[in-house]
Design an enzyme around this catalytic site. Structure first.
Site, mmCIF file in Angstrom:
data_model
loop_
_atom_site.group_PDB
_atom_site.id
_atom_site.type_symbol
_atom_site.label_atom_id
_atom_site.label_comp_id
_atom_site.label_asym_id
_atom_site.label_seq_id
_atom_site.Cartn_x
_atom_site.Cartn_y
_atom_site.Cartn_z
ATOM 1 N N SER A 221 48.003 44.322 51.457
ATOM 2 C CA SER A 221 47.991 43.725 50.120
ATOM 3 C C SER A 221 46.555 43.438 49.718
ATOM 4 C CB SER A 221 48.858 42.470 50.083
ATOM 5 O OG SER A 221 48.303 41.450 50.865
ATOM 6 N N GLY A 223 45.427 41.687 46.721
ATOM 7 C CA GLY A 223 45.299 40.760 45.596
ATOM 8 C C GLY A 223 45.572 41.465 44.279
ATOM 9 N N ALA A 224 44.639 41.296 43.322
ATOM 10 C CA ALA A 224 44.837 41.852 41.980
ATOM 11 C C ALA A 224 44.976 43.374 41.983
ATOM 12 C CB ALA A 224 43.682 41.440 41.084
ATOM 13 N N GLY A 226 46.864 45.060 43.859
ATOM 14 C CA GLY A 226 48.208 45.448 44.287
ATOM 15 C C GLY A 226 48.302 45.640 45.785
ATOM 16 N N GLY A 252 51.257 36.862 49.095
ATOM 17 C CA GLY A 252 51.532 37.778 50.204
ATOM 18 C C GLY A 252 52.859 37.451 50.876
ATOM 19 N N ASP A 253 53.174 36.166 50.957
ATOM 20 C CA ASP A 253 54.454 35.746 51.555
ATOM 21 C C ASP A 253 55.616 36.239 50.688
ATOM 22 O OD1 ASP A 253 52.623 34.333 53.080
ATOM 23 O OD2 ASP A 253 52.976 32.443 52.003
HETATM 24 N N1 LIG Z 1 45.180 37.879 41.272
HETATM 25 C C1 LIG Z 1 46.265 38.669 41.335
HETATM 26 N N2 LIG Z 1 46.579 39.444 40.281
HETATM 27 C C2 LIG Z 1 47.653 40.235 40.345
HETATM 28 N N3 LIG Z 1 48.493 40.347 41.395
HETATM 29 C C3 LIG Z 1 48.218 39.620 42.445
HETATM 30 C C4 LIG Z 1 47.107 38.727 42.473
HETATM 31 N N4 LIG Z 1 47.085 38.139 43.663
HETATM 32 C C5 LIG Z 1 48.159 38.614 44.329
HETATM 33 N N5 LIG Z 1 48.840 39.516 43.619
HETATM 34 C C6 LIG Z 1 50.031 40.278 44.039
HETATM 35 O O1 LIG Z 1 50.565 39.687 45.214
HETATM 36 C C7 LIG Z 1 50.420 40.564 46.343
HETATM 37 C C8 LIG Z 1 49.994 39.792 47.588
HETATM 38 O O2 LIG Z 1 48.795 39.105 47.321
HETATM 39 P P1 LIG Z 1 47.564 38.969 48.338
HETATM 40 O O3 LIG Z 1 47.027 40.312 48.677
HETATM 41 O O4 LIG Z 1 46.647 37.994 47.693
HETATM 42 O O5 LIG Z 1 48.287 38.360 49.630
HETATM 43 P P2 LIG Z 1 47.767 37.329 50.754
HETATM 44 O O6 LIG Z 1 46.274 37.330 50.813
HETATM 45 O O7 LIG Z 1 48.508 37.677 51.976
HETATM 46 O O8 LIG Z 1 48.303 35.935 50.171
HETATM 47 P P3 LIG Z 1 48.938 34.665 50.921
HETATM 48 O O9 LIG Z 1 48.600 34.796 52.385
HETATM 49 O O10 LIG Z 1 48.321 33.482 50.242
HETATM 50 O O11 LIG Z 1 50.403 34.726 50.696
HETATM 51 C C9 LIG Z 1 49.399 41.617 45.912
HETATM 52 O O12 LIG Z 1 49.654 42.831 46.610
HETATM 53 C C10 LIG Z 1 49.659 41.706 44.419
HETATM 54 O O13 LIG Z 1 50.779 42.537 44.178
HETATM 55 MG MG LIG Z 2 48.876 36.379 53.582
#
Ligand SMILES: Nc1ncnc2c1ncn2[C@@H]1O[C@H](COP(=O)(O)OP(=O)(O)OP(=O)(O)O)[C@@H](O)[C@H]1O
Ligand SMILES: [Mg+2]
Length: 310
Positions: A221, A223-224, A226, A252-253
């Site tokens: 994953s 963040g923004a 995808g 991400g969860d």
């Molecule tokens: N700023 C953002 N804009 C758009 N989509 C987002 C954003 N942040 C997260 N997402 C969506 O949520 C999904 C998971 O987010 P991210 O990659 O931040 O996970 P993470 O770092 O494991 O988060 P966490 O551990 O806090 O749950 C991304 O693949 C995306 O689809």
């Molecule tokens: Mg995570």
């Protein structure tokens, strides 16, 4: 039934401040405690999608009622293994002035061997009866880094697919046990592979390497940007364009919860990652951390773009 392991339960508090000034006295406008932890977010997302789900996690006497009530109201069956010491508190400091969110995460109580054993045994017995199982997040004190690896191996022997979302030594050891799926973010996959992941192409290369090593599916994953997914043969990039993001903590969860439901329903992998990204994105669009609303998922799903990558 999907069984979710989220052992290091947390009482989360969102502190509402105008601006955080380190080194000074800061007064919060509002502090709302609510049940938290990565596994809890996964389980709540599974329930929001209408699938039966149970969550196995730590609880203390003071917070058992709060967890059982809030989770029960959302449709999650909570199996709380009781700790003599309090569960941890995690703070999310939300600044109105800047929109920034600062998290302060406690490590969790030190557990004796009996409590550790009970968490693992309860998780394995529920998972053995389930379509699939997930393991998320850090562990309370006293657990070894190979804990997830051992649970993954036990479930493989029992014929149950296990999805892992962890970091550091826990993730590294789990990768060695070849879970059905892992969901690292950018930092986590960089730490496991040692490669720099600056863009979706680099994330795909890293995920292909891990999938070739025997993990069924790797989702990174971003963040923004995808998420990318590879099963070692095919690969996809899924994302949602142009969003008004409020709080991406826990996205991400929620993504993992959506992916678990997609797999349990037997969807094609492309639709699995679409559903995951819809859930992660829906979480980012609201203020609550990791409690995604069904109507937000429904609204986002048609906006997910997904294409196969050669
Ligand atoms: N700023 C953002 N804009 C758009 N989509 C987002 C954003 N942040 C997260 N997402 C969506 O949520 C999904 C998971 O987010 P991210 O990659 O931040 O996970 P993470 O770092 O494991 O988060 P966490 O551990 O806090 O749950 C991304 O693949 C995306 O689809
Ligand atoms: Mg995570």
């Amino acid at each position: 039934m999907i069984t979710v392991g989220g052992f290091n339960s947390s009482l989360d508090k969102a502190l509402d401040l105008e601006i955080l000034e380190p080194g000074t006295v800061n007064r919060a406008r509002d502090a709302r405690p609510y049940p938290g932890g990565k596994g809890l977010h996964v389980a709540a997302t599974v329930a929001a999608l209408g699938e039966p789900v149970c969550l196995v996690g730590l609880i203390d006497a003071a917070n058992r009622r709060l967890f059982e009530d809030r989770l029960g109201a959302r449709g999650v069956e909570f199996h709380g293994v009781e700790s003599a010491d309090p569960i941890r508190t995690c703070l999310a400091i939300q600044e109105r002035g800047t929109g920034r969110v600062t998290e302060i995460l406690e490590p969790g109580p030190q557990l004796d061997a009996d409590t550790r054993g009970e968490l693992q045994a309860r998780f394995l017995s529920m998972a053995a009866e389930s379509t699939l199982a997930t393991l998320s997040g850090s562990l309370p004190g006293g657990f070894a880094d190979d804990t997830y690896a051992a649970l993954v191996s036990a479930l493989r022997d029992a014929g149950v697919r296990c999805l892992v979302d962890a970091s550091g030594g826990l993730l590294r050891a789990a990768v060695g046990a070849r879970p059905f799926l892992i969901k690292p973010n950018r930092d986590e996959i960089e730490a496991v592979t040692g490669a720099t992941v600056a863009d979706p192409e680099a994330a795909l290369a890293a995920s292909r390497t891990l999938a070739a090593g025997g993990i069924g599916v790797v989702i990174v994953s971003l963040g923004a940007a995808g998420a990318v997914m590879s099963d070692g043969v095919q690969a996809w990039h899924a994302w949602v364009p142009a969003l008004d993001v409020r709080n991406p903590v826990g996205s991400g969860d929620c993504l993992l919860g959506g992916v678990a439901v997609g797999l349990a329903r037997g969807l094609d992998l492309e639709d699995v990652v679409r559903l995951g990204v819809a859930c992660g994105t829906a979480n980012a669009l609201s203020d609550e951390t990791g409690w995604v609303r069904p109507e937000d998922i429904d609204a986002v799903l048609p906006r997910v773009r997904c294409h196969g990558v050669a």
